[in-house]
Structures are given as C-alpha cells and as structure tokens.
Design a protein around this motif. Structure first.
Motif, PDB file in Angstrom:
ATOM      1  N   ALA A  74       0.838  -1.208   0.000  1.00  0.00           N
ATOM      2  CA  ALA A  74       0.000   0.000   0.000  1.00  0.00           C
ATOM      3  C   ALA A  74       0.870   1.254   0.000  1.00  0.00           C
ATOM      4  CB  ALA A  74      -0.924  -0.008   1.216  1.00  0.00           C
ATOM      5  N   TYR A  75       1.948   1.230   0.774  1.00  0.00           N
ATOM      6  CA  TYR A  75       2.859   2.384   0.788  1.00  0.00           C
ATOM      7  C   TYR A  75       3.503   2.578  -0.586  1.00  0.00           C
ATOM      8  CZ  TYR A  75       2.588   3.136   5.829  1.00  0.00           C
ATOM      9  OH  TYR A  75       2.153   3.451   7.097  1.00  0.00           O
ATOM     10  N   LYS A  76       3.824   1.478  -1.245  1.00  0.00           N
ATOM     11  CA  LYS A  76       4.376   1.588  -2.600  1.00  0.00           C
ATOM     12  C   LYS A  76       3.345   2.215  -3.533  1.00  0.00           C
ATOM     13  CE  LYS A  76       6.253  -1.095  -6.465  1.00  0.00           C
ATOM     14  NZ  LYS A  76       6.622  -2.449  -6.970  1.00  0.00           N
ATOM     15  N   TYR A  77       2.096   1.811  -3.376  1.00  0.00           N
ATOM     16  CA  TYR A  77       1.022   2.379  -4.202  1.00  0.00           C
ATOM     17  C   TYR A  77       0.917   3.887  -3.973  1.00  0.00           C
ATOM     18  CZ  TYR A  77      -3.589   3.194  -6.196  1.00  0.00           C
ATOM     19  OH  TYR A  77      -4.628   3.684  -6.946  1.00  0.00           O
ATOM     20  N   PHE A  78       0.974   4.307  -2.712  1.00  0.00           N
ATOM     21  CA  PHE A  78       0.869   5.740  -2.403  1.00  0.00           C
ATOM     22  C   PHE A  78       2.029   6.518  -3.026  1.00  0.00           C
ATOM     23  CE2 PHE A  78      -1.305   4.295   1.746  1.00  0.00           C
ATOM     24  CZ  PHE A  78      -2.531   4.228   1.109  1.00  0.00           C
ATOM     25  N   ILE A  79       3.224   5.959  -2.946  1.00  0.00           N
ATOM     26  CA  ILE A  79       4.395   6.640  -3.511  1.00  0.00           C
ATOM     27  C   ILE A  79       4.260   6.767  -5.025  1.00  0.00           C
ATOM     28  CG2 ILE A  79       6.886   6.443  -3.910  1.00  0.00           C
ATOM     29  CD1 ILE A  79       7.077   5.093  -1.138  1.00  0.00           C
ATOM     30  N   LEU A  80       3.866   5.679  -5.673  1.00  0.00           N
ATOM     31  CA  LEU A  80       3.726   5.705  -7.131  1.00  0.00           C
ATOM     32  C   LEU A  80       2.596   6.626  -7.576  1.00  0.00           C
ATOM     33  CD1 LEU A  80       4.184   1.901  -7.998  1.00  0.00           C
ATOM     34  CD2 LEU A  80       5.843   3.750  -8.298  1.00  0.00           C
ATOM     35  N   SER A  81       1.552   6.732  -6.749  1.00  0.00           N
ATOM     36  CA  SER A  81       0.388   7.532  -7.138  1.00  0.00           C
ATOM     37  C   SER A  81       0.688   9.030  -7.188  1.00  0.00           C
ATOM     38  CB  SER A  81      -0.774   7.286  -6.169  1.00  0.00           C
ATOM     39  OG  SER A  81      -0.479   7.788  -4.877  1.00  0.00           O
ATOM     40  N   ILE A  82       1.814   9.439  -6.633  1.00  0.00           N
ATOM     41  CA  ILE A  82       2.172  10.859  -6.676  1.00  0.00           C
ATOM     42  C   ILE A  82       2.388  11.320  -8.118  1.00  0.00           C
ATOM     43  CG2 ILE A  82       3.838  12.608  -5.922  1.00  0.00           C
ATOM     44  CD1 ILE A  82       2.146  11.408  -3.663  1.00  0.00           C
ATOM     45  N   LYS A  83       2.972  10.437  -8.940  1.00  0.00           N
ATOM     46  CA  LYS A  83       3.308  10.838 -10.306  1.00  0.00           C
ATOM     47  C   LYS A  83       2.637  10.000 -11.382  1.00  0.00           C
ATOM     48  CE  LYS A  83       7.806  12.858  -9.187  1.00  0.00           C
ATOM     49  NZ  LYS A  83       9.264  12.853  -9.465  1.00  0.00           N
ATOM     50  N   GLU A  84       1.976   8.912 -10.992  1.00  0.00           N
ATOM     51  CA  GLU A  84       1.355   8.061 -12.001  1.00  0.00           C
ATOM     52  C   GLU A  84       0.087   7.432 -11.448  1.00  0.00           C
ATOM     53  OE1 GLU A  84       3.702   4.068 -12.121  1.00  0.00           O
ATOM     54  OE2 GLU A  84       5.202   5.649 -11.825  1.00  0.00           O
ATOM     55  N   ASN A  85      -0.483   6.512 -12.212  1.00  0.00           N
ATOM     56  CA  ASN A  85      -1.699   5.819 -11.790  1.00  0.00           C
ATOM     57  C   ASN A  85      -1.403   4.326 -11.666  1.00  0.00           C
ATOM     58  OD1 ASN A  85      -3.685   8.080 -11.867  1.00  0.00           O
ATOM     59  ND2 ASN A  85      -3.112   8.125 -14.034  1.00  0.00           N
ATOM     60  N   PRO A  86      -0.888   3.910 -10.518  1.00  0.00           N
ATOM     61  CA  PRO A  86      -0.502   2.502 -10.356  1.00  0.00           C
ATOM     62  C   PRO A  86      -1.714   1.579 -10.300  1.00  0.00           C
ATOM     63  CG  PRO A  86      -0.320   3.661  -8.275  1.00  0.00           C
ATOM     64  CD  PRO A  86      -0.624   4.703  -9.308  1.00  0.00           C
ATOM     65  N   SER A  87      -1.464   0.321 -10.559  1.00  0.00           N
ATOM     66  CA  SER A  87      -2.521  -0.685 -10.501  1.00  0.00           C
ATOM     67  C   SER A  87      -2.775  -1.104  -9.055  1.00  0.00           C
ATOM     68  CB  SER A  87      -2.116  -1.901 -11.334  1.00  0.00           C
ATOM     69  OG  SER A  87      -2.985  -2.986 -11.086  1.00  0.00           O
ATOM     70  N   THR A  88      -4.002  -1.512  -8.789  1.00  0.00           N
ATOM     71  CA  THR A  88      -4.341  -2.009  -7.450  1.00  0.00           C
ATOM     72  C   THR A  88      -3.505  -3.234  -7.094  1.00  0.00           C
ATOM     73  OG1 THR A  88      -6.608  -1.228  -7.779  1.00  0.00           O
ATOM     74  CG2 THR A  88      -6.247  -2.761  -5.970  1.00  0.00           C
ATOM     75  N   SER A  89      -3.068  -3.957  -8.104  1.00  0.00           N
ATOM     76  CA  SER A  89      -2.255  -5.154  -7.866  1.00  0.00           C
ATOM     77  C   SER A  89      -0.916  -4.821  -7.215  1.00  0.00           C
ATOM     78  CB  SER A  89      -2.014  -5.902  -9.181  1.00  0.00           C
ATOM     79  OG  SER A  89      -1.276  -5.095 -10.090  1.00  0.00           O
ATOM     80  N   THR A  90      -0.567  -3.524  -7.170  1.00  0.00           N
ATOM     81  CA  THR A  90       0.665  -3.101  -6.497  1.00  0.00           C
ATOM     82  C   THR A  90       0.668  -3.557  -5.042  1.00  0.00           C
ATOM     83  OG1 THR A  90       0.777  -1.145  -7.928  1.00  0.00           O
ATOM     84  CG2 THR A  90       2.113  -1.097  -5.934  1.00  0.00           C
ATOM     85  N   LEU A  91      -0.514  -3.684  -4.455  1.00  0.00           N
ATOM     86  CA  LEU A  91      -0.628  -4.143  -3.070  1.00  0.00           C
ATOM     87  C   LEU A  91       0.059  -5.490  -2.864  1.00  0.00           C
ATOM     88  CD1 LEU A  91      -4.367  -3.322  -2.208  1.00  0.00           C
ATOM     89  CD2 LEU A  91      -2.340  -2.160  -1.336  1.00  0.00           C
ATOM     90  N   PHE A  92       0.105  -6.297  -3.914  1.00  0.00           N
ATOM     91  CA  PHE A  92       0.609  -7.669  -3.779  1.00  0.00           C
ATOM     92  C   PHE A  92       1.983  -7.858  -4.419  1.00  0.00           C
ATOM     93  CE2 PHE A  92      -4.028  -7.519  -4.347  1.00  0.00           C
ATOM     94  CZ  PHE A  92      -4.423  -7.932  -3.082  1.00  0.00           C
ATOM     95  N   ASP A  93       2.623  -6.764  -4.804  1.00  0.00           N
ATOM     96  CA  ASP A  93       3.910  -6.855  -5.504  1.00  0.00           C
ATOM     97  C   ASP A  93       4.968  -7.598  -4.705  1.00  0.00           C
ATOM     98  OD1 ASP A  93       2.971  -5.593  -7.714  1.00  0.00           O
ATOM     99  OD2 ASP A  93       4.139  -3.749  -7.480  1.00  0.00           O
TER     100      ASP A  93
END
Length: 238
Positions: A90-109
């Motif tokens: 989730a933290y990775k998703y938040f970081i990526l969301s600053i500049k892009e639109n990450p996939s929800t699957s990022t939660l399971f990376d």
C-alpha cells in the motif's frame, strides 16, 4: 525545509483526480491487512461486560476464552506473514500515485519479490516499537517517530537490510520528529469530523492523511539528497 501547508497542498493536488481510487486502495489494504481479525477478536473478547453477563446464562466463557486465544494467535501470524507485506504494498502504491496511476495489484507486488526480507524487517520494526514502549512510554513514542519512515523506505527498497532501513529512517527523521508529530496532530479536526459519522467518516479522511505523509517522505528524501537523479555532467568548454 518543509511546512505543513506545503505538504497538505501537494496532497490535495495529488488527490484531485485520484481520490476515489486511493480511497478504494486504502480500504482494501486495511481489510486485507487484518482489520477483520481485529473486529472478530474484539467481538469474542471475554473481558467485555456484555459477554460476562451472558456467560451467567448460556455462553461457555471458558470456551470463549480459548476461541479468543486461537483467533488472537491466528491474527498475529496473519499480520506477520501477510498483513505487513500488503501494508508495504500500500505504501508503494501511495508513492507511485504521486506521479502516475498505479494498478491495485501493487498491493501484492512484494509477494513476488523480497517477501522474506519484508517479513523480517517489519517484524523487527514492530518488536522495536513494542519493547521501547513497554520499557519507557515516552522513549517508545520517540522511537515510533524515529522509525516512522521505515514502511516507505521498504516500499521503495524492499531488498534493503534491516539495519540500513532503520538507519535511513533515523537520518530522515532527525530533527523532524516534533514537526512530524505536529503534522499528525493537525489532522485531529478531520478525524473528529469523521468520527461524527459513526466512525465511518474516518475512512474518507485516510487518503488525505496517507498522501500527505507520502509527500513528507518524498520531501525528506529530497532534503537529504537520497535517490535523487544524477545531473548530467557539465560539458567542458574548450
């Protein structure tokens, strides 16, 4: 240097077009992180008055205690081996969301890579905070703020060893702990408004807090020159 106003404005800019997707990810991460176990554990907690009263009539209190112990152990194991890894995702998703639109699957990376390192580091992270708090409450709070950047660092560097992660968090939060505390306190008004709606409103505030703290992490990295792109070499003048 950074200011609360700057971070909050940056968070608002990020959320302008992404609020609902980030909210959805926050809720999903909270559920998968083990919130349902917390609810069930509280429901069967034998120390609750209503269960004690009912126990005089129909409920097997001893059986309830055993059930509570089993659920607590399962919840603890789930958090260590699954919940914490999803949280770092989730933290990775938040970081990526600053500049892009990450996939929800990022939660399971991180179930695909560096899984055991994340399990190890997050376990030590929790143990450190708990032990410091048990020994001395105030130092425990200080340590919690000293290590508050650990999840963000792991999200960007899942392969990093625990000692290096803690050292980097210590460096990022040096001389910033009080300011971070004040930043968190500044959300009390929003949290209070959220509680007025039977607590459900807090869910709608969480993206604002999460993204603000993410901007804080990125700002602290920038201040310390961590992970900044290298400038191209200056051409020699003949």
């Amino acid at each position: 240097m950074w200011t609360r106003e700057e971070l909050k404005q940056n968070a608002k800019n990020t959320l302008r077009d992404k609020y609902w997707t980030i909210l959805g990810v926050s809720v999903l991460a909270g559920i998968l992180q083990g919130s349902f176990f917390t609810i069930i554990t509280e429901m069967v907690n034998p120390t609750h008055t209503y269960l004690t009263v009912l126990g005089n009539y129909a409920i097997d209190v001893n059986g309830l205690i055993r059930l509570w112990i089993i659920i607590t152990i399962i919840s603890w194991l789930y958090s260590i081996f699954l919940g914490h890894t999803i949280l770092i995702g989730a933290y990775k998703y938040f970081i990526l969301s600053i500049k892009e639109n990450p996939s929800t699957s990022t939660l399971f990376d991180f179930f695909k890579t560096s899984y055991w390192n994340i399990v190890k580091v997050t376990f030590f992270y929790q143990i450190k905070i708990v032990l410091w708090t048990l020994c001395f409450i105030v130092p425990g709070i200080i340590k919690a703020y000293e290590y508050c950047m650990v999840p963000y660092i792991l999200a960007e560097h899942p392969e990093m060893e625990s000692a290096a992660v803690f050292e980097r968090s210590r460096m990022l939060t040096q001389n910033n702990k009080l300011n971070i505390f004040v930043l968190e306190i500044s959300f009390i008004g929003w949290l209070f408004l959220g509680m007025l709606c039977c607590g459900i409103g807090i869910l709608f505030v969480s993206p604002y807090i999460d993204i603000t703290m993410t901007h804080l992490y990125l700002k602290l990295k920038e201040i310390h020159g961590i992970d900044q792109p290298e400038l191209p070499p200056i051409p020699e003048i003949l």
